[in-house]
Motif scaffolding. Sequence first.
Motif, mmCIF file in Angstrom:
data_model
loop_
_atom_site.group_PDB
_atom_site.id
_atom_site.type_symbol
_atom_site.label_atom_id
_atom_site.label_comp_id
_atom_site.label_asym_id
_atom_site.label_seq_id
_atom_site.Cartn_x
_atom_site.Cartn_y
_atom_site.Cartn_z
ATOM 1 N N GLY A 24 -0.594 66.420 -10.426
ATOM 2 C CA GLY A 24 -0.197 66.885 -8.971
ATOM 3 C C GLY A 24 -1.024 66.610 -7.965
ATOM 4 O O GLY A 24 -0.224 66.525 -6.828
ATOM 5 N N ASN A 25 -2.100 66.756 -8.087
ATOM 6 C CA ASN A 25 -3.139 66.355 -6.987
ATOM 7 C C ASN A 25 -2.941 64.725 -6.552
ATOM 8 O O ASN A 25 -2.725 64.686 -5.340
ATOM 9 C CB ASN A 25 -4.392 66.356 -7.367
ATOM 10 C CG ASN A 25 -4.799 68.093 -7.553
ATOM 11 O OD1 ASN A 25 -4.323 68.857 -6.978
ATOM 12 N ND2 ASN A 25 -5.750 68.343 -8.362
ATOM 13 N N VAL A 49 -0.223 63.196 -7.003
ATOM 14 C CA VAL A 49 1.186 62.855 -6.507
ATOM 15 C C VAL A 49 1.237 63.366 -4.882
ATOM 16 O O VAL A 49 1.510 62.728 -3.961
ATOM 17 C CB VAL A 49 2.137 63.729 -7.106
ATOM 18 C CG1 VAL A 49 3.496 63.926 -6.383
ATOM 19 C CG2 VAL A 49 2.753 63.032 -8.507
ATOM 20 N N ALA A 50 0.520 64.492 -4.841
ATOM 21 C CA ALA A 50 0.432 64.945 -3.382
ATOM 22 C C ALA A 50 -0.335 64.024 -2.414
ATOM 23 O O ALA A 50 0.129 63.671 -1.304
ATOM 24 C CB ALA A 50 -0.210 66.355 -3.189
ATOM 25 N N ARG A 95 1.875 60.276 -2.609
ATOM 26 C CA ARG A 95 3.570 60.362 -2.422
ATOM 27 C C ARG A 95 3.817 61.380 -1.521
ATOM 28 O O ARG A 95 4.394 62.503 -1.672
ATOM 29 C CB ARG A 95 4.361 60.347 -3.634
ATOM 30 C CG ARG A 95 3.836 59.367 -4.599
ATOM 31 C CD ARG A 95 4.593 59.522 -5.999
ATOM 32 N NE ARG A 95 4.000 58.411 -7.047
ATOM 33 C CZ ARG A 95 4.754 57.809 -7.896
ATOM 34 N NH1 ARG A 95 6.159 58.204 -7.891
ATOM 35 N NH2 ARG A 95 4.239 56.993 -8.739
ATOM 36 N N ALA A 126 7.298 63.280 -1.609
ATOM 37 C CA ALA A 126 7.662 63.569 -3.053
ATOM 38 C C ALA A 126 8.951 64.326 -2.739
ATOM 39 O O ALA A 126 8.515 65.529 -2.156
ATOM 40 C CB ALA A 126 6.593 63.728 -3.788
ATOM 41 N N SER A 127 9.777 64.306 -3.464
ATOM 42 C CA SER A 127 10.963 65.306 -3.702
ATOM 43 C C SER A 127 10.838 66.198 -4.895
ATOM 44 O O SER A 127 10.137 65.975 -5.503
ATOM 45 C CB SER A 127 12.173 64.553 -3.813
ATOM 46 O OG SER A 127 12.605 63.853 -5.190
ATOM 47 N N SER A 128 11.719 67.111 -4.816
ATOM 48 C CA SER A 128 11.836 68.078 -5.852
ATOM 49 C C SER A 128 11.754 67.450 -7.240
ATOM 50 O O SER A 128 11.213 67.724 -8.469
ATOM 51 C CB SER A 128 12.833 69.033 -5.822
ATOM 52 O OG SER A 128 13.955 68.667 -5.762
ATOM 53 N N LYS A 173 8.276 66.035 -8.100
ATOM 54 C CA LYS A 173 7.382 67.024 -8.205
ATOM 55 C C LYS A 173 7.552 67.635 -9.814
ATOM 56 O O LYS A 173 6.582 68.132 -10.543
ATOM 57 C CB LYS A 173 7.485 68.106 -7.446
ATOM 58 C CG LYS A 173 7.007 67.445 -6.075
ATOM 59 C CD LYS A 173 6.880 68.585 -4.832
ATOM 60 C CE LYS A 173 6.449 68.087 -3.501
ATOM 61 N NZ LYS A 173 6.645 69.059 -2.369
ATOM 62 N N ILE A 185 5.777 65.766 -12.291
ATOM 63 C CA ILE A 185 4.248 65.726 -12.940
ATOM 64 C C ILE A 185 4.006 66.097 -14.108
ATOM 65 O O ILE A 185 2.907 65.378 -14.740
ATOM 66 C CB ILE A 185 3.730 66.768 -11.688
ATOM 67 C CG1 ILE A 185 3.923 66.351 -10.418
ATOM 68 C CG2 ILE A 185 2.393 67.154 -12.103
ATOM 69 C CD1 ILE A 185 3.397 67.457 -9.110
#
Length: 453
Positions: free
Chosen positions: A143-144, A146-147, A150, A153-155, A158, A161
């Motif tokens: 998750g970190n 991706v943040a 990206r 990042a869309s739902s 996310k 993840i």
Amino acid sequence: MEIKLFAKTDIDPLDLASLAAGNCYQDKIPEIGKRLNVKDKLFDVGHHTTIQHHAATFGLEGVAVGDITFGMHLASPFYNSDQRSGRYCAKMFLEPDYGKIESYVKEFWPDISNNALVLAMDYIKTGVDIYHSNIGAATEIAGNFVAEERPFASSVIKGNIPKYAQEQMRMFISVIFPTALIFTVNNGALAAMYESAWTPAMKHITEEMARLYTEKYPETSFMFNKERRRKSDWATTIKDIPPREIKHKPSLELLDIFGEENFSPPDSDIMHPVDKLRFTPEMMENSIGDIKTKIEISVATMGQDQRHRTISRGVPKFTGNFYAPPILKKLNLEKKAFEIMNRWFEASKVAPDTLAMVLAPYGAMVSYVKSGSFNATAHEQAKRLCWSAQEEIYHLGRLQRLAIEKKISKKSPIISLFEPPCYKKGICSEGGRYCGRDIKVRETGDYFPKRRV
């Protein structure tokens, strides 16, 4: 293992072969049903294009991932196959059925000693325990990442993840875990696979396919001759390879590049949404040009690499190395990686070679040479340099791009082969699966950076 025949061409295969053969020697297309002696006139004398008009689609449930990677998908390019994803099917690892796995081993290696079986099952369970102990922390790290990587990042991204974490944590899981696939093959290729099968499970699969096929078409039984079946097994080298090192990236060596003087850069409209590279006369010279590389990747990514069947590959060999992707590195799981490799090697010393091969952890690394025409490479890299591709195979494409830049020139038109559709168009072609990266970077910065998920 369960094998079903789902679909088949709706004309009898011998009638279809007779139609094809008859058309070659008559001034009018013959009527369907005017059958030749297909066995004597076509099959036995090697006129096999005539029999390849007929295909069948099978469903396989409960086959080991390793028996696909090192069996059904290893050598033959004459099939179409869609396999259950190790990224998206979490139940494979979260709720393992050890009883089924043990039964699979006993079924296909009935002479295995009790000691070897105990070592194999202990090793398999150790990998699952490592996975379960770390999947929560791995999901948080994913998750970190991706943040950070990206920003848009869309739902959907996310929501993926946990899947990114699973994808990287599975490196500890053995590829003897079961999977499923839909497998379509023409009957000429099926006969060849039936005769050449080299592992116990592959022999069973092709025997069942032949049985189901001949149940539907009894007169095709001459195509599946038991006397011509391969007698010996084959497995790639494992024993006497000590655990060497934990690697955090794949490796690639550019061996040769040929034909760049005749290269024609393909337009993105030729490749997407329909790939017309091999159907366009102006692109024919690109099927002669060739790039040859030697790579070292995980078994997990080898399975991904096999999806590109227009690429030729040499024999894979285990190197003794283990691939620990970014999440595993962040979790400091190198000692666990050495542990799982040592347990695999100990089990392999007393297991049959073909079993040792399919016991490998997803993270075990293999090395092989691969060769692809410019057209094949363009098709491959449009998929693999996209951020929807898994992290390791993206980095393999990135390394090939860097190697071409170093050997030829950053301005060489060959570099255009190593670009995802978004690099050329400025928009994502994945629709709702847009990866969330900042596409504007293409205008000002490095569009091919290292990434972690």
